[in-house]
Write an enzyme that holds these catalytic residues in place. Sequence first.
Site, PDB file in Angstrom:
ATOM      1  N   ARG A 194      -0.753  15.835   5.184  1.00 46.62           N
ATOM      2  CA  ARG A 194      -0.464  17.249   5.484  1.00 46.62           C
ATOM      3  C   ARG A 194      -0.808  18.132   4.287  1.00 46.62           C
ATOM      4  O   ARG A 194      -1.438  19.190   4.425  1.00 46.62           O
ATOM      5  CB  ARG A 194       1.023  17.396   5.831  1.00 46.62           C
ATOM      6  CG  ARG A 194       1.310  16.943   7.239  1.00 46.62           C
ATOM      7  CD  ARG A 194       2.729  17.258   7.660  1.00 46.62           C
ATOM      8  NE  ARG A 194       3.086  16.440   8.825  1.00 46.62           N
ATOM      9  CZ  ARG A 194       4.305  16.049   9.126  1.00 46.62           C
ATOM     10  NH1 ARG A 194       5.315  16.405   8.348  1.00 46.62           N
ATOM     11  NH2 ARG A 194       4.533  15.314  10.187  1.00 46.62           N
ATOM     12  N   ALA A 249      -2.294   3.036  -2.415  1.00 50.04           N
ATOM     13  CA  ALA A 249      -1.020   2.428  -2.822  1.00 50.04           C
ATOM     14  C   ALA A 249      -0.294   1.890  -1.592  1.00 50.04           C
ATOM     15  O   ALA A 249       0.292   0.802  -1.618  1.00 50.04           O
ATOM     16  CB  ALA A 249      -0.149   3.448  -3.560  1.00 50.04           C
ATOM     17  N   TYR A 301       0.299  -6.770   0.755  1.00 52.62           N
ATOM     18  CA  TYR A 301       1.149  -7.719   0.048  1.00 52.62           C
ATOM     19  C   TYR A 301       2.437  -8.030   0.802  1.00 52.62           C
ATOM     20  O   TYR A 301       3.109  -9.009   0.497  1.00 52.62           O
ATOM     21  CB  TYR A 301       1.487  -7.183  -1.354  1.00 52.62           C
ATOM     22  CG  TYR A 301       0.476  -7.557  -2.396  1.00 52.62           C
ATOM     23  CD1 TYR A 301      -0.672  -6.808  -2.572  1.00 52.62           C
ATOM     24  CD2 TYR A 301       0.625  -8.694  -3.198  1.00 52.62           C
ATOM     25  CE1 TYR A 301      -1.624  -7.141  -3.521  1.00 52.62           C
ATOM     26  CE2 TYR A 301      -0.320  -9.035  -4.154  1.00 52.62           C
ATOM     27  CZ  TYR A 301      -1.437  -8.259  -4.311  1.00 52.62           C
ATOM     28  OH  TYR A 301      -2.380  -8.599  -5.246  1.00 52.62           O
ATOM     29  N   TYR A 306       5.206   0.740  -8.788  1.00 54.48           N
ATOM     30  CA  TYR A 306       3.757   0.711  -8.573  1.00 54.48           C
ATOM     31  C   TYR A 306       3.316   1.933  -7.774  1.00 54.48           C
ATOM     32  O   TYR A 306       2.369   2.632  -8.149  1.00 54.48           O
ATOM     33  CB  TYR A 306       3.379  -0.574  -7.838  1.00 54.48           C
ATOM     34  CG  TYR A 306       2.032  -0.556  -7.170  1.00 54.48           C
ATOM     35  CD1 TYR A 306       0.869  -0.805  -7.889  1.00 54.48           C
ATOM     36  CD2 TYR A 306       1.922  -0.292  -5.809  1.00 54.48           C
ATOM     37  CE1 TYR A 306      -0.371  -0.797  -7.269  1.00 54.48           C
ATOM     38  CE2 TYR A 306       0.691  -0.282  -5.178  1.00 54.48           C
ATOM     39  CZ  TYR A 306      -0.449  -0.526  -5.910  1.00 54.48           C
ATOM     40  OH  TYR A 306      -1.666  -0.517  -5.286  1.00 54.48           O
ATOM     41  N   PHE A 307       4.023   2.216  -6.676  1.00 58.86           N
ATOM     42  CA  PHE A 307       3.644   3.327  -5.813  1.00 58.86           C
ATOM     43  C   PHE A 307       3.744   4.653  -6.570  1.00 58.86           C
ATOM     44  O   PHE A 307       2.831   5.486  -6.523  1.00 58.86           O
ATOM     45  CB  PHE A 307       4.543   3.343  -4.569  1.00 58.86           C
ATOM     46  CG  PHE A 307       4.023   4.220  -3.470  1.00 58.86           C
ATOM     47  CD1 PHE A 307       3.224   3.696  -2.475  1.00 58.86           C
ATOM     48  CD2 PHE A 307       4.316   5.571  -3.431  1.00 58.86           C
ATOM     49  CE1 PHE A 307       2.726   4.501  -1.458  1.00 58.86           C
ATOM     50  CE2 PHE A 307       3.819   6.387  -2.434  1.00 58.86           C
ATOM     51  CZ  PHE A 307       3.024   5.850  -1.437  1.00 58.86           C
ATOM     52  N   TYR A 313       0.953   4.766  -9.307  1.00 55.68           N
ATOM     53  CA  TYR A 313      -0.383   4.964  -8.726  1.00 55.68           C
ATOM     54  C   TYR A 313      -0.551   6.410  -8.279  1.00 55.68           C
ATOM     55  O   TYR A 313      -1.613   7.020  -8.436  1.00 55.68           O
ATOM     56  CB  TYR A 313      -0.565   4.013  -7.544  1.00 55.68           C
ATOM     57  CG  TYR A 313      -1.999   3.637  -7.237  1.00 55.68           C
ATOM     58  CD1 TYR A 313      -3.083   4.262  -7.857  1.00 55.68           C
ATOM     59  CD2 TYR A 313      -2.278   2.624  -6.336  1.00 55.68           C
ATOM     60  CE1 TYR A 313      -4.386   3.892  -7.564  1.00 55.68           C
ATOM     61  CE2 TYR A 313      -3.584   2.247  -6.034  1.00 55.68           C
ATOM     62  CZ  TYR A 313      -4.626   2.902  -6.657  1.00 55.68           C
ATOM     63  OH  TYR A 313      -5.918   2.544  -6.367  1.00 55.68           O
ATOM     64  N   ARG A 343      -0.564   2.494 -12.395  1.00 53.51           N
ATOM     65  CA  ARG A 343      -0.213   1.461 -11.423  1.00 53.51           C
ATOM     66  C   ARG A 343      -0.256   0.074 -12.057  1.00 53.51           C
ATOM     67  O   ARG A 343       0.288  -0.890 -11.496  1.00 53.51           O
ATOM     68  CB  ARG A 343      -1.159   1.511 -10.219  1.00 53.51           C
ATOM     69  CG  ARG A 343      -2.434   0.715 -10.411  1.00 53.51           C
ATOM     70  CD  ARG A 343      -3.424   0.884  -9.314  1.00 53.51           C
ATOM     71  NE  ARG A 343      -4.467  -0.137  -9.371  1.00 53.51           N
ATOM     72  CZ  ARG A 343      -5.461  -0.168 -10.267  1.00 53.51           C
ATOM     73  NH1 ARG A 343      -5.526   0.757 -11.207  1.00 53.51           N
ATOM     74  NH2 ARG A 343      -6.350  -1.140 -10.231  1.00 53.51           N
TER      75      ARG A 343
END
Lengths: 145, 145, 145
Positions: C31, C52, C59, C93-94, C97, C104
Site C-alpha cells: 500500500r 524478508a 524457512y 532478521y525481518f 532487512y 539482516r
Amino acid sequence: MLDQIHLLAAVTVLGVLEQAYFFLQVIYARRMFGISPPKISGPPEFERIFRAQVNSSEYFPIFLALLWQAGLFFHQGLAAALGLVYLCSRYCYFMGYRASSSERLAPIYFGTGVLWVLVAVAALGLSHFFLAHYVGLNILRLLTA
Amino acid sequence: MLDQIHLLAAVTVLGVLEQAYFFLQVIYARRMFGISPPKISGPPEFERIFRAQVNSSEYFPIFLALLWQAGLFFHQGLAAALGLVYLCSRYCYFMGYRASSSERLAPIYFGTGVLWVLVAVAALGLSHFFLAHYVGLNILRLLTA
Amino acid sequence: MLDQIHLLAAVTVLGVLEQAYFFLQVIYARRMFGISPPKISGPPEFERIFRAQVNSSEYFPIFLALLWQAGLFFHQGLAAALGLVYLCSRYCYFMGYRASSSERLAPIYFGTGVLWVLVAVAALGLSHFFLAHYVGLNILRLLTA
C-alpha cells in the site's frame, strides 16, 4: 510410539539437510555472479540455481505431508524408502537444472511420480482406516481370509 | 492413536491434491504464454496465475500447522471441517485471481478469516491443556459442574 | 500423549503468528509504495520487506520439521526453548532487512546457527533411538552406569 515414526523422522531430517545444501548453493551463486539480496534476477545460470531452490522449497512441505500420512496410515518402511528415492530425485533435479533448463525435466518427472505413489499409498492407507473405522469393514482381513 | 488424526490426515492429503492442481495450472499457463523456466515474468494473465500458486504454497505449511494443532488440542472434527472450508476458499482465490486481481480479494479475506478461527481454536485448546497440566485447573469441568 | 507435544504445539502456533505478522508487513508495504499484486518488484525498500517475508516463509517448514523431531526424539523443553530463540532471531532478521540489506546478516547467521543446533539435537536423539532400537545399545544407560 516413537518406533512408529523414527524412520519418517530420519528421512525428514535428511530432507532438511538437502534443503540446507540447496540454500548454500544459492548463496554461493549470489557471490559468484555478484547478485546481492534483495535482487533475484540475473544471468540464466544464476536464475536456474535460484529457481531450483525455490521449487524445492515449495515442494518440501508437500513432500513431508505425504511422507508422514503414507507412513502413519500405510507402512512406515515403504514410505521412508519412497522418501529417500524422492530426495535423490530432488538432488538430480537441482544438479540438472543448474546445468540447463532441459536437464531438470527427467528428474522432476521422476520425483513427481514418486510423490504420486506416496499420494496413492497414503490414500490407500486412509481408505482402509476409514472403512474399518466407520463401516467396520476390514479389507485386509477379508483378502487374507 | 490413528483415530485421533485420521480426519486431519485426510484433509492434509486433500490439501496436497489442491496444491498439485495449482502447480499444474502454472505449467499449463507457462505453455500457453510461452514462458519457459527459469523466467517468472510475463503478461499479467500469467503473473496472476503464477502469484496465486506462490501465495498458496506459502500459506500451505501455515494451514497444516494450524489444522493439526487445532485438531489435536481442541476437536478433530471441527478442525477438519474448518480445513475443508479453507481449501474451498483457496480454490475460489485461485480461480478469482486468474480472472482478475480484484477477484482474489473476497476469497483471500474469507480464507484468512478461517485461518484466524483455526488460530483461536488451537489457542483455546492449548490454553485449556496448559491450565489443566500446570495449574490443575480444568475449565471444562468447572463450567459443566 | 499431548503432554509430550504441548510445548512444541505452542511454539508452532507462535511461529504461525509471526508469519502472519510478516505477511501483514508486506501488505502495508504494498500500500505504502503503491505496488499492486501480481507485481513483486519495486524500490529496494519494498523489495527488502518482500524478500524478508519470502525467506521467512521458505524457512518456516524447515524450522517446524526440526523443532518437532528434536522435541520428540531428544527433549521437548529444550527444543521449544531453541524454537523461541529462533523465532526471536527471525523477528530481528525481518526488522534488520527492512532497515538495510546488511542489517539482516547478523540475525540470519544467528538464526541459522540455532537451526543447526536443532539439527544436531534431532540427530543425537534419533541416533540414540536407532542404536537402542536396532542394536540394543542404550548409550544413556552406559554413560550413567
